[in-house]
Design a protein around this motif. Structure first.
Motif, PDB file in Angstrom:
ATOM      1  N   ARG A 297     163.180  63.447  53.395  1.00  0.00           N
ATOM      2  CA  ARG A 297     162.702  64.818  53.225  1.00  0.00           C
ATOM      3  C   ARG A 297     161.327  64.808  52.557  1.00  0.00           C
ATOM      4  O   ARG A 297     161.113  64.105  51.576  1.00  0.00           O
ATOM      5  CB  ARG A 297     163.710  65.581  52.359  1.00  0.00           C
ATOM      6  CG  ARG A 297     163.440  67.049  52.234  1.00  0.00           C
ATOM      7  CD  ARG A 297     163.844  67.786  53.482  1.00  0.00           C
ATOM      8  NE  ARG A 297     164.039  69.198  53.200  1.00  0.00           N
ATOM      9  CZ  ARG A 297     164.809  69.972  53.926  1.00  0.00           C
ATOM     10  NH1 ARG A 297     165.472  69.492  54.952  1.00  0.00           N
ATOM     11  NH2 ARG A 297     164.927  71.250  53.633  1.00  0.00           N
TER      12      ARG A 297
ATOM     13  N   ALA B 220     161.964  71.537  56.374  1.00  0.00           N
ATOM     14  CA  ALA B 220     163.156  71.447  57.235  1.00  0.00           C
ATOM     15  C   ALA B 220     162.760  71.254  58.704  1.00  0.00           C
ATOM     16  O   ALA B 220     163.332  70.412  59.411  1.00  0.00           O
ATOM     17  CB  ALA B 220     163.992  72.719  57.079  1.00  0.00           C
ATOM     18  N   LEU B 221     161.758  72.013  59.157  1.00  0.00           N
ATOM     19  CA  LEU B 221     161.345  71.915  60.564  1.00  0.00           C
ATOM     20  C   LEU B 221     160.665  70.568  60.846  1.00  0.00           C
ATOM     21  O   LEU B 221     160.853  69.976  61.916  1.00  0.00           O
ATOM     22  CB  LEU B 221     160.389  73.070  60.903  1.00  0.00           C
ATOM     23  CG  LEU B 221     161.039  74.455  60.944  1.00  0.00           C
ATOM     24  CD1 LEU B 221     159.988  75.559  60.870  1.00  0.00           C
ATOM     25  CD2 LEU B 221     161.875  74.619  62.223  1.00  0.00           C
TER      26      LEU B 221
ATOM     27  N   SER C 247     163.266  67.922  61.175  1.00  0.00           N
ATOM     28  CA  SER C 247     163.923  68.077  62.472  1.00  0.00           C
ATOM     29  C   SER C 247     163.053  67.495  63.589  1.00  0.00           C
ATOM     30  O   SER C 247     163.546  66.812  64.493  1.00  0.00           O
ATOM     31  CB  SER C 247     164.199  69.567  62.717  1.00  0.00           C
ATOM     32  OG  SER C 247     164.334  69.824  64.077  1.00  0.00           O
ATOM     33  N   TRP C 248     161.763  67.747  63.510  1.00  0.00           N
ATOM     34  CA  TRP C 248     160.834  67.233  64.533  1.00  0.00           C
ATOM     35  C   TRP C 248     160.809  65.695  64.505  1.00  0.00           C
ATOM     36  O   TRP C 248     160.887  65.042  65.550  1.00  0.00           O
ATOM     37  CB  TRP C 248     159.432  67.801  64.263  1.00  0.00           C
ATOM     38  CG  TRP C 248     158.362  67.316  65.192  1.00  0.00           C
ATOM     39  CD1 TRP C 248     158.235  67.594  66.529  1.00  0.00           C
ATOM     40  CD2 TRP C 248     157.253  66.479  64.857  1.00  0.00           C
ATOM     41  NE1 TRP C 248     157.111  66.975  67.036  1.00  0.00           N
ATOM     42  CE2 TRP C 248     156.496  66.283  66.038  1.00  0.00           C
ATOM     43  CE3 TRP C 248     156.815  65.871  63.672  1.00  0.00           C
ATOM     44  CZ2 TRP C 248     155.329  65.508  66.066  1.00  0.00           C
ATOM     45  CZ3 TRP C 248     155.647  65.104  63.693  1.00  0.00           C
ATOM     46  CH2 TRP C 248     154.921  64.931  64.883  1.00  0.00           C
TER      47      TRP C 248
ATOM     48  N   ASP D  23     163.108  63.667  63.370  1.00  0.00           N
ATOM     49  CA  ASP D  23     164.410  63.076  63.712  1.00  0.00           C
ATOM     50  C   ASP D  23     164.824  63.335  65.154  1.00  0.00           C
ATOM     51  O   ASP D  23     165.429  62.480  65.793  1.00  0.00           O
ATOM     52  CB  ASP D  23     165.493  63.624  62.783  1.00  0.00           C
ATOM     53  CG  ASP D  23     165.395  63.034  61.380  1.00  0.00           C
ATOM     54  OD1 ASP D  23     164.824  61.928  61.257  1.00  0.00           O
ATOM     55  OD2 ASP D  23     165.860  63.665  60.427  1.00  0.00           O
ATOM     56  N   PHE D  24     164.539  64.527  65.636  1.00  0.00           N
ATOM     57  CA  PHE D  24     165.104  64.925  66.936  1.00  0.00           C
ATOM     58  C   PHE D  24     164.060  65.256  67.995  1.00  0.00           C
ATOM     59  O   PHE D  24     164.417  65.606  69.115  1.00  0.00           O
ATOM     60  CB  PHE D  24     166.052  66.122  66.753  1.00  0.00           C
ATOM     61  CG  PHE D  24     167.116  65.866  65.728  1.00  0.00           C
ATOM     62  CD1 PHE D  24     168.081  64.897  65.947  1.00  0.00           C
ATOM     63  CD2 PHE D  24     167.132  66.572  64.531  1.00  0.00           C
ATOM     64  CE1 PHE D  24     169.057  64.644  64.998  1.00  0.00           C
ATOM     65  CE2 PHE D  24     168.105  66.326  63.578  1.00  0.00           C
ATOM     66  CZ  PHE D  24     169.075  65.355  63.810  1.00  0.00           C
TER      67      PHE D  24
ATOM     68  N   GLY E  50     163.796  70.879  70.279  1.00  0.00           N
ATOM     69  CA  GLY E  50     164.360  71.950  69.454  1.00  0.00           C
ATOM     70  C   GLY E  50     163.286  72.887  68.924  1.00  0.00           C
ATOM     71  O   GLY E  50     163.464  74.108  68.890  1.00  0.00           O
TER      72      GLY E  50
END
Lengths: 250, 156
Positions: free
Chosen positions: A4, A177-178, A181-182, A184-185, A189
């Motif tokens: 994070r 958070a975004l 997410s970017w 990791d994934f 998304g």
């Protein structure tokens, strides 16, 4: 999973531009997550060198990132950033009609509320050294003259006042958070979230390119974030740089 | 999730095979990733990244070392380094329209010196020179779109 993002805030009273300070810190080797803010900027800048009005009372910030990705996909961070700002504004002003405009504008009641400009530095070998996200948000003031409609946060609050600190904290929380997410994934998304909040999907737009203007329908964005411009004959263009205008209201 | 690990080592090995076997073109495919390297004078060296790359930042390829590609592919063309575009975007010769160009043909440049800017999705990417030398050719037009791997200029 990505660690994070930890923020290291550096606040200044008055600067040339927060990007200048952040660029120096990044070149000196600072960690990812350093974020420079200032009460005012003397030389705030926008795209193609246009000046960005920066009086005391608005939010000015530059965030240093060092994602281990190819520079060819760094443009996706424009969408991560505008989604985070969209989320910050709508969490503080849940009743507001806020939408995203390609590539990284946030519009409230159809008017521009912020300017976001990203800058990268590559190593001579071609790999990404750093990327800086510069952002100015109209909180207490907005430009008196602009070539588009503009709005400020504090005219949307029904008389209440939102501080730059409050807005910035919400932005950083959403961004962390975004961004995770970017990393990791991937972009799919982020792309989906952005398209759900995009203004004018399927509607006529004009796109101003460096040397010409093109008209078509706004067909969304591709897997890398390029704007899909659809023409009447069934063909389409992918646009990676340009200014978008919505024909119906301008 | 497909991985696409283009190492400098891999490119150099491919270039060696290409040269030693006196081939004009070589194709290499693994895990859905695809590289085509050619040394025909008229042909542009292409790196084709799979679509998965766009949706998988962590697994994405490290940046293409432009100088390596140029060394690998220009053996038949010239001794210069062809600087190629590391991304899809729009190329600009100056930091903003009111400023002079970063470089012009005939200029000496140092490794790391900014050659041009590529804008993609409102990210400004100054492109550093991979080598020191003299600019002998500028191949792109100011303000025009460029593709991934497209030759931009030559430095000798």
């Amino acid at each position: 999973m990505a660690t994070r993002l930890q923020f290291d805030k550096r606040h200044y009273r008055s600067v040339g531009s927060t990007n200048d300070i952040a660029r120096n810190l990044a070149d000196e080797g600072c960690f990812e997550g350093v974020v420079v803010t200032a009460d005012e900027q003397i030389q705030g800048r926008g795209r193609t060198g246009a000046s960005w009005s920066s009086p005391v009372g608005n939010l000015y910030q530059s965030l240093v990132l060092r994602p281990k990705v190819s520079p060819s996909i760094a443009g996706q961070l424009s969408f991560v950033t505008s989604l985070a700002l969209h989320q910050a504004i709508t969490s503080l002003l849940p009743e507001q009609d806020c939408l995203c405009k390609w590539p990284n504008d946030v519009l409230c009641d159809g008017a521009k509320i912020a300017g976001i400009l990203l800058e990268s530095k590559l190593h001579p070998s071609g790999s990404l050294n750093w990327i800086i996200i510069g952002m100015g948000v109209n909180v207490a003031h907005k430009p008196s003259e602009a070539p588009y409609r503009v709005v400020k946060v504090n005219e949307l609050t029904g008389g209440a006042s939102i501080s730059t600190d409050e807005l910035h904290s919400e932005f950083l929380r959403a961004f962390a958070a975004l961004y995770a997410s970017w990393l990791d994934f991937g972009f799919s998304g982020i792309r989906r979230l952005w398209l759900e909040r995009a203004k004018g999907l399927g509607q006529p737009v004009r796109v101003r390119l460096p040397k010409e203007e093109r008209h078509g329908l706004f067909g969304g964005i591709d897997e890398n974030g390029a704007l899909v411009l659809q023409y009447g004959d069934g063909t389409e263009d992918l646009i990676s740089a340009g200014a978008v205008f919505y024909d119906l209201e301008d | 999730m497909a991985k696409f690990d283009v190492s400098e080592d891999l490119l150099q090995k491919l270039a060696k095979v290409l040269k030693e076997a006196e081939l004009t073109e070589i194709e290499y495919e693994v895990d859905g990733a695809h590289i085509r390297m050619s040394k025909a004078v008229e042909q542009v060296p292409m790196m084709q990244a799979p679509m998965q790359m766009a949706s998988a930042p962590v697994a994405a390829a490290p940046a293409l070392p432009a100088s390596v590609v140029a060394e690998a592919t220009n053996t038949a063309a010239s001794s210069g380094h062809t600087v190629t575009s590391p991304m899809v975007g729009t190329a600009y010769q100056s930091p903003d329209p009111s400023k002079p160009a970063f470089i012009k043909v005939g200029d000496s440049v140092k490794e790391g010196q900014t050659l041009l800017i590529i804008e993609a999705m409102k990210v400004m990417n100054p492109l550093p020179s991979p080598v020191s030398g003299t600019v002998t050719e500028i191949i792109y037009n100011d303000g025009s779109p460029v593709e991934f791997g497209q030759p931009l200029l030559v430095i000798e």
